[in-house]
Design a protein around this motif. Structure first.
Motif, short mmCIF file in Angstrom:
data_model
loop_
_atom_site.label_atom_id
_atom_site.label_comp_id
_atom_site.label_asym_id
_atom_site.label_seq_id
_atom_site.Cartn_x
_atom_site.Cartn_y
_atom_site.Cartn_z
N ASN A 175 0.11 5.89 -11.29
CA ASN A 175 -1.09 5.09 -11.61
C ASN A 175 -1.32 3.98 -10.60
O ASN A 175 -2.06 3.04 -10.87
N ALA A 176 -0.67 4.08 -9.44
CA ALA A 176 -0.73 3.00 -8.46
C ALA A 176 -2.16 2.73 -7.98
O ALA A 176 -2.56 1.58 -7.83
N ARG A 214 0.81 -1.22 0.00
CA ARG A 214 0.00 0.00 0.00
C ARG A 214 0.85 1.27 0.00
O ARG A 214 0.32 2.38 0.10
N THR A 215 2.16 1.13 -0.09
CA THR A 215 3.07 2.27 -0.05
C THR A 215 3.40 2.73 -1.46
O THR A 215 3.64 1.92 -2.36
N LYS A 271 6.44 9.44 -3.13
CA LYS A 271 6.98 10.22 -4.25
C LYS A 271 8.50 10.34 -4.17
O LYS A 271 9.17 10.50 -5.19
N ARG A 272 9.05 10.26 -2.97
CA ARG A 272 10.50 10.39 -2.80
C ARG A 272 11.23 9.04 -2.77
O ARG A 272 12.32 8.92 -3.31
N PHE A 273 10.60 8.03 -2.13
CA PHE A 273 11.29 6.77 -1.91
C PHE A 273 10.63 5.56 -2.60
O PHE A 273 11.04 4.43 -2.37
N GLY A 274 9.63 5.80 -3.42
CA GLY A 274 8.98 4.69 -4.10
C GLY A 274 8.24 3.78 -3.13
O GLY A 274 7.66 4.22 -2.13
N LYS A 275 8.28 2.48 -3.39
CA LYS A 275 7.53 1.52 -2.59
C LYS A 275 8.37 0.92 -1.47
O LYS A 275 7.88 0.66 -0.38
N TYR A 276 9.66 0.67 -1.72
CA TYR A 276 10.48 -0.13 -0.79
C TYR A 276 11.58 0.66 -0.08
O TYR A 276 11.87 0.42 1.09
N ARG A 277 12.24 1.57 -0.79
CA ARG A 277 13.47 2.16 -0.27
C ARG A 277 13.30 2.93 1.03
O ARG A 277 14.20 2.95 1.88
N GLY A 278 12.14 3.54 1.22
CA GLY A 278 11.93 4.33 2.43
C GLY A 278 12.04 3.50 3.70
O GLY A 278 12.57 3.97 4.72
#
Length: 464
Positions: A216-217, A73-74, A77-84
């Motif tokens: 478009n997520a 569900r993540t 805009k800065r870290f995408g889905k995983y990197r944060g």
């Protein structure tokens, strides 16, 4: 907003794999030394220490699916889905690792509560970092062969961290004579935490153009939800994939019993080298280093090995090597150091190869199930595989603590009795042999042999 690349390069795969060095540094530090620290430095009863490991591992197993849902569900805009999660979770994980190896100025009840709380927090932080790290390879390529190659690189490079954990830890501590010094262990934890945090952060840079914001997520998620609802499989039918799937059931037993054996060996290693090997803890470093070349070589040899012999036959061969090596150690009573080191190295290498085969065999089982039933259930199988991993580690940790108590281990003594040391040797040899035999029995019923792999490949080709 970054433009998303569609596929990682091989160089980026090697770069990303530096994160697995960090991963294994922390994992092996905890696996190899925390039980010893709890009993010999913090003064906890072995059963209490084993129970702490078991409870935390069970919590960890239950939080993995929750973390997976959060990641799904993540869309930052800065870290995408995983990197944060890795970016912010790695420093926190480092702080908690230092806290684990910090001796609190409390009475024994306070120390037990402290150990429970900090280790459970560590398990949660570990989940926050590890789950996205292990999921990122999915976005590195849509080609199954390349994904397999990237995963082999990830595991092979990660073995560097595992190989040098004991050597680095012993160097920082300053030898066996300082292993009861709380300050020495805290220094180890601080240095490992810094190295691991930097490694995790560097690895995220490798995928900064792959793991990006998807505008478009929401639309994709809604479409996926509608599709899943239309193809929803009843719970009873889903559970049948587990209870009636011989391939999955056999693989779960094989993987689980192997993890049990490895956990027992890793958890008792420090005690064994400290007491049975007269404080020759430097031999732990040598043993880890002996397996490193094979782990690196498997990056390039895994494919040809499987093509020639099949995963099933490679697993069976590894278990036989493990049994033979364990028997050699037991029969020689670990008195001859070259023989002991050679047998131990064979056992360690056999486990590494078997572990890789089991993890890649899961992909075969998922495809086998889809071929035989027409239903895609890979997510359910993967989560079951992860749960088995955590469950067996929990059981092994608890069993290790109970058995230390049963053999009359006394952390207050500078040297254990001959009877206790003999029982410790038997414990770290007999339990893995039983586990290896269970794997051999399970593999007897595993249906995907060499001919089965060929049939499966033909079926997959027809599905395309």
């Amino acid at each position: 907003m970054s433009q998303r690349k569609t596929e990682a390069t091989t160089l980026e795969a090697w770069w990303f794999a530096t994160g697995n060095i960090a991963n294994n540094l922390i994992f092996m530090l905890i696996t190899m030394f925390l039980m010893f620290y709890f009993t010999n430095v913090m003064g906890l009863d072995p059963v209490v220490a084993g129970t702490i490991f078991m409870v935390a591992r069970l919590v960890d197993a239950l939080t993995d699916p929750i973390m997976g849902m959060i990641i799904d569900r993540t869309n930052s805009k800065r870290f995408g889905k995983y990197r944060g999660f890795i970016h912010f979770g790695a420093p926190l994980l480092g702080v908690v690792v230092v806290a684990l190896f910090t001796l609190p100025n409390l009475d024994m009840t306070g120390r037990i509560i402290y150990a429970y709380v900090v280790y459970i927090i560590y398990s949660l932080c570990w989940t926050v970092v590890q789950v996205p790290q292990l999921t990122i390879p999915i976005i590195m390529s849509n080609d199954i062969a390349k994904r397999t190659k990237f995963q082999a690189i990830f595991q092979g490079v990660g073995s560097i961290g595992a190989a040098f954990t004991s050597a680095l830890a012993m160097k920082i501590i300053g030898g066996a004579q300082n292993m009861m010094d709380p300050a020495a262990w805290r220094r180890v934890a601080i240095i490992f935490a810094i190295i691991a945090t930097v490694g995790f952060e560097i690895s995220t840079l490798a995928v900064r153009n792959l793991d990006v914001y998807d505008p478009n997520a929401k639309e994709k998620a809604e479409a996926a939800r509608r599709k899943a609802e239309a193809e929803k499989i009843p719970l009873k039918e889903r559970m049948a994939f587990l209870t009636k799937n011989v391939a999955l059931f056999a693989l779960l037993i094989s993987f689980g019993t192997d993890m049990f054996a490895n956990q027992i060996n890793s958890q008792t290693n420090t005690y064994f080298f400290m007491y049975n090997m007269n404080g020759n803890t430097n031999l732990m470093s040598t043993l880890s280093a002996l397996s490193l070349p094979v782990s690196i070589a498997m990056i390039f040899l895994a494919g040809p090995l499987v093509k020639t012999f099949s995963k099933k036959n490679v697993i069976v061969a590894c278990e036989i090597v493990g049994i033979a090596a364990s028997l050699v150690i037991w029969l020689t009573k670990a008195k001859n150091i070259p023989i002991f080191m050679g047998a131990s190295a064979c056992s360690t290498i056999a486990f590494a190869i078997c572990n890789l085969m089991c993890r890649t065999a899961l992909l075969d089982v998922s495809s086998w199930t889809k071929w035989k039933t027409g239903v895609e259930a890979s997510g359910l199988m993967a989560s079951t595989f992860t749960f088995m991993n955590k469950l067996m580690q929990a059981i092994a940790s608890f069993a290790g603590g109970v058995l230390l108590k049963m053999i009359a281990f006394d952390a207050s003594l500078p040297m254990q009795s001959t009877e206790t040391m003999d029982k410790l040797l038997t414990m770290r040899v007999l339990l893995p042999i039983i586990a290896y035999v269970c794997t051999l029995i399970a593999m007897r019923f595993y249906p995907i042999d060499k001919a089965g792999e060929q049939q499966l490949q033909a079926a997959l080709n027809n599905m395309e």
